[in-house]
Write a protein that holds these residues in place. Sequence first.
Motif, PDB file in Angstrom:
ATOM      1  N   HIS A   1       0.851  -1.181   0.000  1.00 17.59           N
ATOM      2  CA  HIS A   1       0.000   0.000   0.000  1.00 17.59           C
ATOM      3  C   HIS A   1       0.894   1.240   0.000  1.00 17.59           C
ATOM      4  N   PRO A   2       0.335   2.436  -0.263  1.00 18.22           N
ATOM      5  CA  PRO A   2       1.166   3.642  -0.205  1.00 18.22           C
ATOM      6  C   PRO A   2       1.815   3.783   1.171  1.00 18.22           C
TER       7      PRO A   2
ATOM      8  N   ARG B   1       3.274  14.419  -4.331  1.00 20.48           N
ATOM      9  CA  ARG B   1       2.669  15.472  -3.504  1.00 20.48           C
ATOM     10  C   ARG B   1       2.976  15.263  -2.022  1.00 20.48           C
ATOM     11  N   TYR B   2       3.266  14.005  -1.639  1.00 17.87           N
ATOM     12  CA  TYR B   2       3.453  13.700  -0.225  1.00 17.87           C
ATOM     13  C   TYR B   2       4.905  13.776   0.213  1.00 17.87           C
ATOM     14  N   TRP B   3       5.810  14.195  -0.682  1.00 16.88           N
ATOM     15  CA  TRP B   3       7.181  14.391  -0.239  1.00 16.88           C
ATOM     16  C   TRP B   3       7.236  15.426   0.891  1.00 16.88           C
ATOM     17  N   SER B   4       6.431  16.452   0.777  1.00 14.59           N
ATOM     18  CA  SER B   4       6.444  17.517   1.778  1.00 14.59           C
ATOM     19  C   SER B   4       5.114  17.653   2.505  1.00 14.59           C
ATOM     20  N   GLN B   5       4.200  16.727   2.260  1.00 15.00           N
ATOM     21  CA  GLN B   5       2.867  16.797   2.892  1.00 15.00           C
ATOM     22  C   GLN B   5       2.711  15.642   3.878  1.00 15.00           C
ATOM     23  N   PRO B   6       2.578  15.939   5.177  1.00 13.99           N
ATOM     24  CA  PRO B   6       2.432  14.865   6.159  1.00 13.99           C
ATOM     25  C   PRO B   6       1.122  14.100   5.963  1.00 13.99           C
ATOM     26  N   VAL B   7       1.143  12.853   6.397  1.00 15.43           N
ATOM     27  CA  VAL B   7      -0.023  11.988   6.327  1.00 15.43           C
ATOM     28  C   VAL B   7      -0.212  11.338   7.701  1.00 15.43           C
TER      29      VAL B   7
ATOM     30  N   SER C   1       2.330   4.512  11.999  1.00 17.53           N
ATOM     31  CA  SER C   1       3.703   4.159  12.336  1.00 17.53           C
ATOM     32  C   SER C   1       3.977   4.238  13.836  1.00 17.53           C
ATOM     33  N   ARG C   2       3.168   4.979  14.570  1.00 16.38           N
ATOM     34  CA  ARG C   2       3.387   5.083  16.019  1.00 16.38           C
ATOM     35  C   ARG C   2       3.263   3.726  16.704  1.00 16.38           C
ATOM     36  N   GLU C   3       2.577   2.775  16.058  1.00 16.94           N
ATOM     37  CA  GLU C   3       2.380   1.456  16.651  1.00 16.94           C
ATOM     38  C   GLU C   3       3.356   0.413  16.101  1.00 16.94           C
TER      39      GLU C   3
ATOM     40  N   LYS D   1       0.162  -6.586  11.442  1.00 20.42           N
ATOM     41  CA  LYS D   1      -0.051  -5.167  11.667  1.00 20.42           C
ATOM     42  C   LYS D   1       1.101  -4.376  11.060  1.00 20.42           C
ATOM     43  N   GLN D   2       0.778  -3.538  10.077  1.00 22.89           N
ATOM     44  CA  GLN D   2       1.772  -2.717   9.407  1.00 22.89           C
ATOM     45  C   GLN D   2       1.270  -1.277   9.323  1.00 22.89           C
ATOM     46  N   PRO D   3       2.168  -0.318   9.232  1.00 23.64           N
ATOM     47  CA  PRO D   3       1.740   1.080   9.156  1.00 23.64           C
ATOM     48  C   PRO D   3       0.988   1.374   7.855  1.00 23.64           C
ATOM     49  N   HIS D   4      -0.162   1.956   7.977  1.00 22.17           N
ATOM     50  CA  HIS D   4      -0.973   2.400   6.834  1.00 22.17           C
ATOM     51  C   HIS D   4      -1.324   3.873   7.023  1.00 22.17           C
ATOM     52  N   ALA D   5      -1.650   4.531   5.927  1.00 19.53           N
ATOM     53  CA  ALA D   5      -2.225   5.863   6.019  1.00 19.53           C
ATOM     54  C   ALA D   5      -3.566   5.776   6.726  1.00 19.53           C
ATOM     55  N   GLU D   6      -3.846   6.735   7.576  1.00 19.06           N
ATOM     56  CA  GLU D   6      -5.100   6.766   8.322  1.00 19.06           C
ATOM     57  C   GLU D   6      -5.989   7.912   7.859  1.00 19.06           C
TER      58      GLU D   6
END
Length: 310
Positions: free
Chosen positions: A125-126, A159-165, A169-171, A195-200
């Motif tokens: 996934h992204p 677009r997400y190089w400089s845009q936070p999502v 990942s905190r988990e 369980k892997q980090p995904h965009a929320e």
Amino acid sequence: MNTIYFDSSASDDERRGEIYTGQLFVHSPCPSGIALCEHAQEMIEEAFAPLDPETAQDHLPVEEFAGILAELKPKFIHHPKSKQFVRGILGELGCDLEQTYFDVPRMRTATSGGYLTSGIAYAFHPHRDTWYSAPFCQLNWWLPIYPVVSDNVMAFHPRYWSQPVRNGSREYNYYEWNATSRKEAAKHVKKDTRKQPHAEEPLELDPQTRIVCDVGGVMIFSAAHMHSTVPNNSGRTRLSIDFRTVHIADVVERKGGPNIDSECTGTTLRDYLRGTDLEHIPEEIVASYDDQTHDRGDLVFEPQPAGTSG
């Protein structure tokens, strides 16, 4: 991110500096890149014989296909020629092997039409690799083993190089992943429940950039880039190789891409091997990246080649 450099004559220091600002580098096939792909082809074709590996998914039950990959991928990672050719690629493309550390090369598969997208052939996934405890100076190197097309490569989402999502990942803790989830990849055939980090939050994946390399060619990009596996509609399984590098001076000086949204714990730095002699990064350097999770009694860190991670 606004530039793709093709066969640039930039020095390795200059190349890394540009990559840390989001630029992409693409290099034509080099002798060791070709040799690495031919080595992989030989192993793949032996594993899938008498079938064509790129169309074997049309003739095998998915469980059997996954079983072949579960044996093939670790064999490729641990084969001494695999590391030998990676060191060759780095030298041929201008890296100082005394200063450059790499992790072992992984073989990736992206099947067509959703045949197998979990576990041993995980369709990513992204994500940013920095969501997975990668250092911000990590460079990702990607090579196709067989010819690829736009419909079966990977996509960058500039677009997400400089845009936070907002993301999970905190988990994520790398030491916990090594201890529990990585080794179970081959068990996840129908659905991947690890369980892997995904965009929320919803992502706008366009505009996106797809790069089609020749076999033995390589593209290099920052671990901070948002990228994903393209839905494979090509009718053929895509097989590729990737590995990662860090330059020891950048590790020490904390150079690298930006951290705009990564909150994971642990570090992958103990996986890296020096280009000259395969020695690990000195522990006193890695320790500066550690957090309290490294000292937890239930998480004993063991350097892993990620051979079953997909």
